[in-house]
Motif scaffolding. Sequence first.
Motif, PDB file in Angstrom:
ATOM      1  N   LEU A 182      41.845  45.934  40.652  1.00  0.00           N
ATOM      2  CA  LEU A 182      42.918  45.580  39.719  1.00  0.00           C
ATOM      3  C   LEU A 182      42.851  44.103  39.351  1.00  0.00           C
ATOM      4  O   LEU A 182      42.969  43.736  38.179  1.00  0.00           O
ATOM      5  N   GLU A 183      42.631  43.256  40.336  1.00  0.00           N
ATOM      6  CA  GLU A 183      42.522  41.825  40.079  1.00  0.00           C
ATOM      7  C   GLU A 183      41.329  41.517  39.164  1.00  0.00           C
ATOM      8  O   GLU A 183      41.426  40.699  38.255  1.00  0.00           O
ATOM      9  N   GLU A 184      40.212  42.195  39.376  1.00  0.00           N
ATOM     10  CA  GLU A 184      39.042  41.997  38.527  1.00  0.00           C
ATOM     11  C   GLU A 184      39.336  42.397  37.089  1.00  0.00           C
ATOM     12  O   GLU A 184      38.945  41.699  36.148  1.00  0.00           O
ATOM     13  N   GLN A 185      40.025  43.516  36.917  1.00  0.00           N
ATOM     14  CA  GLN A 185      40.378  43.967  35.571  1.00  0.00           C
ATOM     15  C   GLN A 185      41.305  42.977  34.877  1.00  0.00           C
ATOM     16  O   GLN A 185      41.175  42.715  33.683  1.00  0.00           O
ATOM     17  N   LEU A 186      42.242  42.418  35.628  1.00  0.00           N
ATOM     18  CA  LEU A 186      43.189  41.472  35.041  1.00  0.00           C
ATOM     19  C   LEU A 186      42.532  40.146  34.694  1.00  0.00           C
ATOM     20  O   LEU A 186      42.870  39.524  33.688  1.00  0.00           O
ATOM     21  N   THR A 187      41.592  39.690  35.505  1.00  0.00           N
ATOM     22  CA  THR A 187      40.947  38.411  35.213  1.00  0.00           C
ATOM     23  C   THR A 187      39.961  38.528  34.057  1.00  0.00           C
ATOM     24  O   THR A 187      39.736  37.558  33.344  1.00  0.00           O
ATOM     25  N   GLU A 188      39.374  39.708  33.870  1.00  0.00           N
ATOM     26  CA  GLU A 188      38.461  39.905  32.747  1.00  0.00           C
ATOM     27  C   GLU A 188      39.188  39.887  31.415  1.00  0.00           C
ATOM     28  O   GLU A 188      38.623  39.544  30.398  1.00  0.00           O
ATOM     29  N   GLY A 189      40.443  40.264  31.404  1.00  0.00           N
ATOM     30  CA  GLY A 189      41.206  40.320  30.162  1.00  0.00           C
ATOM     31  C   GLY A 189      41.067  41.680  29.514  1.00  0.00           C
ATOM     32  O   GLY A 189      40.372  42.564  30.022  1.00  0.00           O
ATOM     33  N   ASP A 219      48.358  33.074  29.168  1.00  0.00           N
ATOM     34  CA  ASP A 219      48.301  34.481  29.527  1.00  0.00           C
ATOM     35  C   ASP A 219      47.087  35.118  28.867  1.00  0.00           C
ATOM     36  O   ASP A 219      47.026  35.236  27.650  1.00  0.00           O
ATOM     37  N   ALA A 220      46.116  35.518  29.676  1.00  0.00           N
ATOM     38  CA  ALA A 220      44.881  36.083  29.125  1.00  0.00           C
ATOM     39  C   ALA A 220      45.078  37.494  28.595  1.00  0.00           C
ATOM     40  O   ALA A 220      44.345  37.942  27.731  1.00  0.00           O
ATOM     41  N   LEU A 221      46.087  38.195  29.107  1.00  0.00           N
ATOM     42  CA  LEU A 221      46.292  39.580  28.696  1.00  0.00           C
ATOM     43  C   LEU A 221      47.096  39.708  27.419  1.00  0.00           C
ATOM     44  O   LEU A 221      46.849  40.586  26.609  1.00  0.00           O
ATOM     45  N   ASN A 222      48.079  38.863  27.246  1.00  0.00           N
ATOM     46  CA  ASN A 222      48.959  38.981  26.078  1.00  0.00           C
ATOM     47  C   ASN A 222      49.097  37.610  25.422  1.00  0.00           C
ATOM     48  O   ASN A 222      50.045  36.879  25.685  1.00  0.00           O
ATOM     49  N   ARG A 223      48.163  37.290  24.564  1.00  0.00           N
ATOM     50  CA  ARG A 223      48.177  35.967  23.941  1.00  0.00           C
ATOM     51  C   ARG A 223      49.231  35.849  22.845  1.00  0.00           C
ATOM     52  O   ARG A 223      49.636  34.761  22.480  1.00  0.00           O
ATOM     53  N   SER A 224      49.692  36.985  22.300  1.00  0.00           N
ATOM     54  CA  SER A 224      50.665  36.922  21.214  1.00  0.00           C
ATOM     55  C   SER A 224      52.063  36.566  21.722  1.00  0.00           C
ATOM     56  O   SER A 224      52.847  35.973  20.999  1.00  0.00           O
ATOM     57  N   LEU A 225      52.368  36.921  22.959  1.00  0.00           N
ATOM     58  CA  LEU A 225      53.668  36.593  23.544  1.00  0.00           C
ATOM     59  C   LEU A 225      53.399  35.777  24.793  1.00  0.00           C
ATOM     60  O   LEU A 225      52.939  36.298  25.801  1.00  0.00           O
ATOM     61  N   ASN A 226      53.668  34.493  24.719  1.00  0.00           N
ATOM     62  CA  ASN A 226      53.311  33.594  25.794  1.00  0.00           C
ATOM     63  C   ASN A 226      54.553  32.868  26.285  1.00  0.00           C
ATOM     64  O   ASN A 226      55.410  32.485  25.493  1.00  0.00           O
ATOM     65  N   LEU A 227      54.653  32.678  27.594  1.00  0.00           N
ATOM     66  CA  LEU A 227      55.818  31.991  28.150  1.00  0.00           C
ATOM     67  C   LEU A 227      55.879  30.536  27.697  1.00  0.00           C
ATOM     68  O   LEU A 227      56.958  29.960  27.617  1.00  0.00           O
TER      69      LEU A 227
END
Length: 113
Positions: free
Chosen positions: A86-93, A17-25
């Motif tokens: 939105l997709e661009e923002q999410l992929t950038e992290g 998970d690029a957005l939330n590295r502290s909580l990962n599945l």
Amino acid sequence: MASTKRFLKLAELWPEDALNRSLNLRTVLAEQASNLENKSLTSKLPRPESQVEAIEELLENKSKKMFPLTSRLMEPKGKPTYYKELEEQLTEGPSPPSMWQKVRAFVTNTPAA
């Protein structure tokens, strides 16, 4: 136990998970596997087989294949580029905190967002 091996395999296959590295599945699945090995916790867990099947379906994008997104849905008339942006923002992290966020975090003694 077969479920434990499947949980561990899914944990390895799950993307980071690029957005939330502290909580990962990945870590949650690994903990679930260790809980399955513990006999006292196994009785408290909801059906692990159905959990494994649901996670496998997510990895295989089964719902995305069954219900493909149309251009009409992905490009609304009000703002056709919304989902692309939105997709661009999410992929950038996450972006680094701004100067204001750093000052605010320093003054309030809280971590910068």
